[in-house]
Write an enzyme that holds these catalytic residues in place. Structure first.
Site, mmCIF file in Angstrom:
data_model
loop_
_atom_site.group_PDB
_atom_site.id
_atom_site.type_symbol
_atom_site.label_atom_id
_atom_site.label_comp_id
_atom_site.label_asym_id
_atom_site.label_seq_id
_atom_site.Cartn_x
_atom_site.Cartn_y
_atom_site.Cartn_z
ATOM 1 N N ASP A 155 102.539 97.100 -11.269
ATOM 2 C CA ASP A 155 102.207 95.676 -11.220
ATOM 3 C C ASP A 155 102.920 94.938 -12.347
ATOM 4 O O ASP A 155 104.023 95.331 -12.742
ATOM 5 C CB ASP A 155 100.677 95.511 -11.310
ATOM 6 C CG ASP A 155 100.159 94.347 -10.482
ATOM 7 O OD1 ASP A 155 100.427 93.188 -10.870
ATOM 8 O OD2 ASP A 155 99.513 94.582 -9.455
ATOM 9 N N HIS A 203 98.358 88.965 -13.044
ATOM 10 C CA HIS A 203 97.991 89.699 -11.832
ATOM 11 C C HIS A 203 97.601 91.147 -12.134
ATOM 12 O O HIS A 203 96.574 91.649 -11.646
ATOM 13 C CB HIS A 203 99.163 89.652 -10.846
ATOM 14 C CG HIS A 203 98.873 90.241 -9.505
ATOM 15 N ND1 HIS A 203 99.115 91.576 -9.213
ATOM 16 C CD2 HIS A 203 98.387 89.697 -8.369
ATOM 17 C CE1 HIS A 203 98.783 91.820 -7.952
ATOM 18 N NE2 HIS A 203 98.339 90.694 -7.420
ATOM 19 N N ASN A 262 99.246 88.631 2.951
ATOM 20 C CA ASN A 262 98.369 87.458 3.086
ATOM 21 C C ASN A 262 98.872 86.434 4.095
ATOM 22 O O ASN A 262 98.704 85.230 3.904
ATOM 23 C CB ASN A 262 98.209 86.776 1.717
ATOM 24 C CG ASN A 262 97.659 87.705 0.659
ATOM 25 O OD1 ASN A 262 96.954 88.657 0.960
ATOM 26 N ND2 ASN A 262 97.986 87.423 -0.591
ATOM 27 N N SER A 299 95.734 91.831 -2.470
ATOM 28 C CA SER A 299 95.877 92.500 -3.769
ATOM 29 C C SER A 299 94.518 92.880 -4.324
ATOM 30 O O SER A 299 94.289 93.999 -4.796
ATOM 31 C CB SER A 299 96.564 91.569 -4.781
ATOM 32 O OG SER A 299 97.951 91.588 -4.667
#
Length: 389
Positions: free
Chosen positions: A131, A164, A255, A317
């Protein structure tokens, strides 16, 4: 094969390439030819600084090189090489609102993680989080973070400059106690693998290197909350290598709110995750389809944020980190589970999701993750396998 000529040709083109130009992934079809090229590269790079820009993945026998000169390489070495574009990948989350505290987030409660903690807290389970890094100063993550690796700046800690990765880490394994936030597997150990920059963008080659690092460091499970629309042979190859090494990869589906989804979640060797909302329905933004293995909470999820803060975010996520955390709880009890066995148990122990108007259950794929049911299913499966011995 003329290995010296291969690197000399590439070096000439690297010298003329723009500093931040496109890259390519060069894979050798034959292991012996890769070994020969690797040996020549190690010999030459001490004398030719330009070759230090080249990165390698021994796991899939690949070099990552500037795009310049690829045409000449293909003309001369087409019979021994496979070359693909080093595509950009994005994280799967939408910006959210700043919040004052997270405490016990609704998603952690929704998958019944607190009820599972009497059986497992994920102790000794090593989770690789590919990430944007993590906030090592966050009080709720202080005891959950190992050193990891920074693929963008080797030798530096994988510090988060986006947020994130810290949000994912919080849902996975925050251990703030009564004064802070609790994640799904609070005794698991997180290994941040910083492959994404401050904008939440990475190259396929960075992901390949991240998975390669996880395999070399014997990580138990990998969380990958990102994706792309197109296939990549290099990415699929390294996912297969991790799968065969016994490392489960949990990946977000995307998404777009559509049937179908992103890679690497669509590869059969991963555990593909969609998102549900607070009403236990498939979230409107979540991708869905028969390939989805399991859904996790993904709407308005509060978790850790930069500068010791908290923030709500939505996306597959967030759903993925809940599922990875639940899987870590099971691995804490049954460390020898294979990725295939883990996927089957996640699917079998999931609870039905509520349908939106016009939806059919068969079109959604799996059900919603439930950590308590997962541990019970894992215990039953262990007793069954013992009885068969």
């Amino acid at each position: 094969m003329d290995y010296y000529g291969f690197w000399q040709m590439l070096l000439e083109e690297i010298s003329a390439a723009p500093k931040n130009g496109e890259r390519r992934i060069v894979t050798f079809n034959d292991a012996r030819q890769y070994a020969g090229a690797l040996s020549q590269w190690k010999t030459l790079k001490a004398k030719r600084p330009g070759l230090r820009k080249v990165q390698i993945s021994p796991l899939i026998r690949a070099f990552f090189v500037p795009a310049a000169g690829i045409g000449r390489l293909m003309n001369r070495f087409a019979d021994v090489l496979y070359i693909e574009e080093d595509i950009r990948i994005q994280i799967h989350a939408a910006p959210g609102e700043k919040s004052g505290t997270a405490m016990m987030p609704w998603g952690v409660k929704a998958i019944h993680a607190p009820q599972a903690w009497s059986r497992s807290t994920g102790v000794h389970v090593k989770i690789g989080v590919i990430d944007t890094g993590a906030d090592y100063r966050h009080p709720d993550l202080r005891h959950s973070l190992a050193s990891g690796v920074n693929l963008l700046h080797r030798g530096m800690l994988p510090l988060d400059d986006n947020g994130h990765g810290t949000h994912i880490a919080g849902t996975l394994a925050a251990a703030g106690g009564t004064r802070g936030m609790m994640g799904v597997a609070p005794r698991a150990l997180l290994y941040p693998v910083k492959a994404f920059d401050h904008s939440g963008s990475a190259y396929v080659s960075d992901i390949v290197l991240g998975i390669d690092w996880c395999v070399q460091n014997r990580i138990d499970i990998i969380n990958m909350s990102f994706g792309m629309k197109t296939r990549s042979k290099a990415l699929h190859d390294v996912v297969i290598k991790a799968y065969r090494a016994g490392i489960a990869i949990v990946a977000s589906s995307g998404n777009d709110g559509k049937r179908g989804g992103d890679y690497p979640a669509r590869y059969p060797e991963t555990i593909a995750v969609g998102a549900v909302d607070k009403r236990h329905r498939v979230a409107s933004f979540s991708n869905r389809g028969p390939y989805i293995d399991v859904y996790g909470p993904g709407e308005s999820i509060p978790s850790c944020w930069l500068r010791e803060g908290y923030k709500e975010m939505s996306g597959t996520s967030m759903a993925t980190s809940h599922v990875t955390g639940a899987a870590a709880l099971l691995l804490g009890l049954r460390p020898g589970l294979t990725p295939r066995e883990l996927k089957l148990l996640l699917r079998r122990s999931s609870s039905p999701v509520l349908l939106r108007k016009g939806q059919r259950r068969a079109s959604l794929g799996g059900g919603a993750a439930d950590a308590l049911r997962l541990l019970r299913a894992g215990a039953r499966a262990k007793r069954g396998s013992s009885a068969n011995v």
